[in-house]
Design a protein around this motif. Structure first.
Motif, PDB file in Angstrom:
ATOM      1  N   ILE A   1     -10.039   2.935  -3.293  1.00 17.77           N
ATOM      2  CA  ILE A   1      -9.084   4.024  -3.304  1.00 17.77           C
ATOM      3  C   ILE A   1      -9.794   5.446  -3.327  1.00 17.77           C
ATOM      4  O   ILE A   1     -10.892   5.313  -3.826  1.00 17.77           O
TER       5      ILE A   1
ATOM      6  N   ASN B   1       0.932  -1.268  -0.088  1.00 19.74           N
ATOM      7  CA  ASN B   1      -0.115  -0.096  -0.017  1.00 19.74           C
ATOM      8  C   ASN B   1       0.718   1.196  -0.025  1.00 19.74           C
ATOM      9  O   ASN B   1       0.541   2.187  -0.556  1.00 19.74           O
TER      10      ASN B   1
ATOM     11  N   GLN C   1       0.754   4.336  -2.720  1.00 21.50           N
ATOM     12  CA  GLN C   1       0.566   5.693  -2.322  1.00 21.50           C
ATOM     13  C   GLN C   1       1.529   6.601  -2.350  1.00 21.50           C
ATOM     14  O   GLN C   1       1.455   8.078  -2.679  1.00 21.50           O
TER      15      GLN C   1
ATOM     16  N   ASN D   1      -5.186   7.204  -1.613  1.00 29.53           N
ATOM     17  CA  ASN D   1      -5.129   6.504  -0.476  1.00 29.53           C
ATOM     18  C   ASN D   1      -6.233   5.360  -0.549  1.00 29.53           C
ATOM     19  O   ASN D   1      -7.220   5.323  -0.931  1.00 29.53           O
TER      20      ASN D   1
ATOM     21  N   LYS E   1       0.305  10.033  -5.736  1.00 29.12           N
ATOM     22  CA  LYS E   1       0.231  10.896  -4.226  1.00 29.12           C
ATOM     23  C   LYS E   1      -1.376  11.531  -4.571  1.00 29.12           C
ATOM     24  O   LYS E   1      -1.768  11.981  -5.580  1.00 29.12           O
TER      25      LYS E   1
END
Length: 230
Positions: free
Chosen positions: A226, A157, A161, A168, A165
């Motif tokens: 996400i 994860n 991420q 999440n 950017k």
């Protein structure tokens, strides 16, 4: 059997869907999602079919910035020529707080055996899915596939991420054991006997136990949520 599998693939997504929101599905394939989602998405694909609302390349979407509330991708990211470009496009088209709902293949040991025996799709771990210049599949062939892509994207994860950017990961869950081969398949179908729902429920129960104990052996599916935070 296939109906049972598809309910498992799509029903969990309903928790994240709300009325009067812009829901868009990329790579809608056979157009099956509308039978399982409580709100019909805008169905898109790279080829025209009667159920397709709009032709869209998921790695280069011809839709405005910050215009989508929920983006659905079910069993198609492993076909994309550039997963990197896809998630960059997701960042662009999603509204702040928007979601990506993903159901994908997971190349566990059992899945790799099935892929080898069926000769339907392949897999390779020798690609950098986080490199913007990497071509994972043939861009001219929408059925070109690397089934290892989802595992490479979501095995870490933090790495995902850090690369994308503002995206999440809220949910990253391995699932879908033997109910997948018992379905006979969605596109490439294999004849299987019709199994009563109560037996499939029992199979799904044991699937959950096996996946919890040995995910790298038995988990043939992957559910990911996400959220765009900026």
């Amino acid at each position: 059997n296939l109906d049972y599998l598809l309910k498992h693939r799509y029903n969990w997504m309903n928790f994240y869907l709300k009325e009067n929101t812009q829901i868009l599905e990329v790579g809608s394939g056979a157009g099956l999602s509308e039978f399982y989602l409580k709100f019909k998405p805008i169905m898109t694909d790279t080829t025209q079919n009667q159920w397709v609302d709009k032709i869209i390349d998921a790695t280069d979407m011809n839709i405005p910035d910050n215009s989508v509330d929920v983006l659905i991708a079910s069993h198609n990211i492993h076909h994309f020529s550039s997963p990197y470009k896809f998630f960059n496009e997701c960042s662009r088209v999603l509204k702040p707080g928007g979601l990506i709902l993903i159901q994908e293949v997971n190349t566990s040991l059992i899945m790799r055996i099935i892929l080898f025996l069926m000769k339907h799709e392949g897999w390779s771990y020798d690609v950098d899915v986080f490199n913007k210049n990497t071509v994972v599949n043939d861009p001219s062939d929408p059925w070109s596939a690397n089934c290892a892509t989802p595992e490479l994207l979501f095995e870490d994860n933090h790495k995902f991420q850090k690369t994308f950017k503002g995206l999440n990961i809220l949910k990253n869950e391995k699932n879908e054991g033997f109910i997948f081969p018992l379905s006979g398949g969605v596109i490439a179908k294999t004849k299987v006997p019709r199994i009563p729902t109560r037996i499939l429920d029992l199979v799904a129960f044991f699937d959950r136990i096996l996946i919890k104990l040995f995910p790298n052996i038995f988990a043939m599916g992957l559910s990911v949520v996400i959220k765009k935070t900026v």
